[in-house]
Design a protein around this motif. Structure first.
Motif, short mmCIF file in Angstrom:
data_model
loop_
_atom_site.label_atom_id
_atom_site.label_comp_id
_atom_site.label_asym_id
_atom_site.label_seq_id
_atom_site.Cartn_x
_atom_site.Cartn_y
_atom_site.Cartn_z
N GLU A 133 26.14 40.99 50.38
CA GLU A 133 27.56 41.28 50.16
C GLU A 133 27.87 41.46 48.68
OE1 GLU A 133 29.69 38.13 51.98
OE2 GLU A 133 29.27 38.76 54.05
N GLY A 151 26.50 44.72 47.45
CA GLY A 151 27.33 45.83 47.90
C GLY A 151 28.61 45.96 47.08
N ASP A 152 29.25 44.81 46.79
CA ASP A 152 30.45 44.84 45.96
C ASP A 152 30.15 45.40 44.57
OD1 ASP A 152 31.89 43.79 48.04
OD2 ASP A 152 31.82 41.72 47.31
N LEU A 207 27.73 47.42 43.67
CA LEU A 207 27.46 48.85 43.73
C LEU A 207 28.74 49.66 43.87
CD1 LEU A 207 24.29 48.97 46.01
CD2 LEU A 207 24.43 49.61 43.60
N ARG A 208 29.67 49.17 44.67
CA ARG A 208 30.93 49.89 44.84
C ARG A 208 31.72 49.94 43.52
NH1 ARG A 208 30.69 47.62 50.02
NH2 ARG A 208 31.66 45.68 49.32
N GLU A 209 31.75 48.83 42.80
CA GLU A 209 32.48 48.81 41.53
C GLU A 209 31.83 49.73 40.51
OE1 GLU A 209 33.74 45.07 39.94
OE2 GLU A 209 33.73 44.12 41.91
N ARG A 212 29.91 52.36 41.13
CA ARG A 212 30.13 53.76 41.53
C ARG A 212 31.54 54.22 41.19
NH1 ARG A 212 27.39 52.63 47.23
NH2 ARG A 212 25.22 53.12 46.76
N SER A 213 32.51 53.33 41.35
CA SER A 213 33.89 53.68 41.03
C SER A 213 34.04 54.01 39.55
CB SER A 213 34.82 52.52 41.40
OG SER A 213 36.15 52.79 41.01
N ARG A 220 38.94 59.77 46.80
CA ARG A 220 38.20 58.56 46.44
C ARG A 220 39.02 57.30 46.69
NH1 ARG A 220 36.24 61.61 42.07
NH2 ARG A 220 37.71 60.68 40.62
N SER A 246 44.73 54.75 42.12
CA SER A 246 43.87 53.60 42.40
C SER A 246 44.72 52.37 42.71
CB SER A 246 42.96 53.33 41.20
OG SER A 246 42.07 54.40 41.00
N ARG A 281 44.78 50.08 46.07
CA ARG A 281 44.43 48.66 46.02
C ARG A 281 45.58 47.74 46.42
NH1 ARG A 281 41.53 49.97 41.03
NH2 ARG A 281 43.39 49.38 39.87
#
Length: 346
Positions: free
Chosen positions: A200, A203-204, A206-208, A210-211, A236, A269, A273
């Motif tokens: 987890e 994954g978090d 990687l998402r941050e 990539r953003s 996005r 964004s 959020r």
């Protein structure tokens, strides 16, 4: 447009005031000549030298044809200011003695005795126009420098965000992975939750990342149009965005284009959020000397709703707009939701 209206009023009023006993039919052609020169001022930013030539020719023609003196220099003075503001310094400076010489030559051609005081006054007005134009250009360049500094600070912020994200997430991954290794033989049932936490957290992270990297790759500062990039920003953010563009779309200076993009990016964004909605509205208006961008949503109030505090994103937008000499506001809407608005000079 407002400037053209003011100049036209000065021209018409000046012709009327200076006409004396001249009948209206005799004043009309002179007013038409100067109003045509005033209309040419519409292109003073795109073709400053051409407009300067047109207004000078109109002033000389008005003068030689013997119409009431007084208002004929007004369009030329505005065009001279615009030429200096556009950075055509040598042409603007050269135009001053040339204009004085033309006035002197026109006096001689019309059989008038040149008056030294009038020539000095004309020269003083023209020099002042060049000086104010140079001052405006210098201030604009200073704003560009400030915008570049703001961009450098934003890059530093992005680097700091990446560092903080990686440091925190990798530390958590290392701790949980170590716990799983220690318990894999003696207490395997406790190792699996630790591995799930690792998955987890990774994954978090990687998402941050990539953003952040996606925002950098999509940055239109190196070319492109902020308006055209908004749909990709909306996708996005997982939003359905209604976009309205008004006015004549023109190429924006790189710093203004980048600021417009960043405002849309951060505002959308924030909607994704915090607003708790999947729809937003973006309004972009090309004005004669400015560009306005407005991002609206109808999120509810309360936690995760439309009432967003002054976080780093809003502070960053405000600083960027202020550095460019623009205006910025962000806050809840009276009928619910949130509004981000900026007006930037172009």
């Amino acid at each position: 447009m407002a400037l053209l209206i003011v100049v036209a009023a000065l021209v018409v009023g000046g012709v009327q005031a200076a006409a004396g006993e001249v009948p209206a039919a005799g004043r009309l052609p002179g007013a038409v000549i100067l109003l045509a020169a005033t209309a040419a001022l519409h292109w003073r930013r795109r073709r400053p030298v051409v407009v300067l030539t047109v207004t000078a020719s109109a002033a000389v023609a008005y003068y030689l044809l013997g119409y009431p003196l007084g208002p004929e220099p007004v369009p030329f003075v505005v065009a001279l200011y615009a030429t200096a503001e556009a950075g055509r310094r040598s042409i603007a400076v050269s135009a001053v003695p040339l204009a004085v010489g033309l006035v002197l030559a026109a006096d001689v051609a019309a059989g008038r005795a040149p008056e030294g005081e009038d020539l000095v006054a004309v020269a003083a007005v023209l020099v002042a126009a060049v000086g104010f134009g140079e001052l405006a250009r210098s201030r604009r360049e200073q704003r560009h420098v400030q915008a570049e500094r703001a961009a450098a600070q934003e890059r530093l912020r992005i680097a700091r965000d990446l560092h903080d994200t990686l440091a925190h997430q990798l530390t958590a991954i290392s701790v949980q992975a170590g716990a799983a290794l220690r318990k894999r033989d003696s207490r395997p049932e406790l190792a699996y939750p630790a591995l799930e936490t690792v998955r987890e957290v990774a994954g978090d992270a990687l998402r941050e990342i990539r953003s952040v990297l996606g925002a950098i790759r999509a940055d239109p500062a190196a070319g492109g149009n902020a308006c055209e990039a908004v749909p990709a920003l909306a996708a996005r953010a997982g939003l359905a965005v209604t976009m309205t563009v008004s006015g004549e779309a023109v190429a924006l200076p790189p710093d203004v284009n980048a600021a417009t993009y960043r405002i849309a990016q951060e505002a959308l964004s924030n909607v994704g959020r915090h607003a708790g909605v999947t729809e937003a509205e973006v309004r972009l208006a090309y004005l004669p000397r400015h560009i306005e961008i407005e991002v609206l949503d109808r999120g509810g109030s309360g936690p995760g709703g439309g009432e967003r505090g002054p976080g780093h994103g809003i502070t960053g937008m405000r600083e960027r707009v202020t550095a460019l000499g623009g205006r910025f506001s962000a806050g809840p809407r009276p009928d619910g939701g949130f509004r981000v608005w900026a007006k930037l000079p172009r």
